[in-house]
Write a protein that holds these residues in place. Sequence first.
Motif: not given
Length: 408
Positions: A109-119, A387-392
């Motif tokens: 959910k969060e990687i789709q909201r803002d990938k740079t911030k979450f990473l 896994f969540g990051v990959i799929i998102g």
Amino acid sequence: MKINLQKINYFYIAFVILWLPINLAFLNIDGKGRIPAIITTLVLILNTLHDNQFYKKHFLARPFYLWLIWIIYNGINLLIKGFNHETSLGLYIITTLFIPYLSMIISYKEIQRDKTKFLNFTVVILVIFSLLSVTVLGKGELTDSDANLEVQRVSGKLGNIGPLISLFILFFLSLLYIIKKKRLETLIIFTIYIIGVVALSGTRKAIGAVMLILLASYLAKIKFTFKNILATIFISLVLSFGYNYVMENTALGVRFEKGIADGQKANTSNIEALNFLGDRAFFYIDGWMIFTENPLSGIGLENYTSVSKNNYRLHTEYIVQLTETGLIGTSLFFLFNFSIGKRLISTWKKYKNRRSEVWGLSGGFLAILFLGLTAWTYSFPHYFIVFGVIIGFLETIRREEERNEILY
């Protein structure tokens, strides 16, 4: 009252990664995991109440529902086969099986909201984890000693969990480097740091996972020109000399030699490839024998020690699936992983201009599959965060590309 779900979700990711080292280092409470279970339940409720699309778009999205079925199946299977654990079955399902699942959903959910911030956030949390593992928790007992080889590994209070979690700093950093949010120098510095952590811990499987992540990062950035091919050959030679030095002058190298020797002793089959699994070869052989006696539904998660009278858990995800969950659980396990692999391949084929990102994502996926050869992975949330990051991330690529097609 307005709830900031993003902050709650970020807190949850930080919590599931840092709870174990902080608890071991400073608190020493709640051995049964009631606090993680309560926080997980609260985070699930808050996301459900304050996000109308949570279940449809995230919780039950493909391929997540396959793993949810795996969790439900194993809960029922334990009721039938018998549950041999100090905690209640309900608490076990939440802390061991559902926390990784919710961690995956929240990351997606969060990687789709803002990938740079979450990473960036995940890198910071993993760095804190890693520093705790090598400082406050690094003074563990010497283990795995061998009189003839004079091998001793200082694993610390976290054991090999420390380096196995820390190495994924490189996965998240490599993604930031690929999307041009981090400099190459940063990735190099942390690569040296992680290799040092792995070498000191003597965790053999971790070095293979590190190499897979780095190889994927390299393939993501390289253009196959004559100049780059020469550079690749040069880098390979340097790495070869570095590898030989590590193998000949560190505890990790001696552990590799010892591992092959242990594999030859433990391997009572005619399959020579099992020698490279070291003492884990025994689990493949013994686990397979138990599987043949209980092929359909297995013996139930974590029941191997009671059935085999062995004091050690099965240290291989693939034999855990076969032996403890049977063909039913194993089929769900492979369908879940196959679905991720299929998405990676289809995205790589369809969006040629995004192949560098797909390469980076593939490195994390392959690293987890590799670690599964000699470790169980189903109960650790950090693997499912990956896994969540990959799929998102793949979903983000799809949406961005479809948006571009509409605009142009």
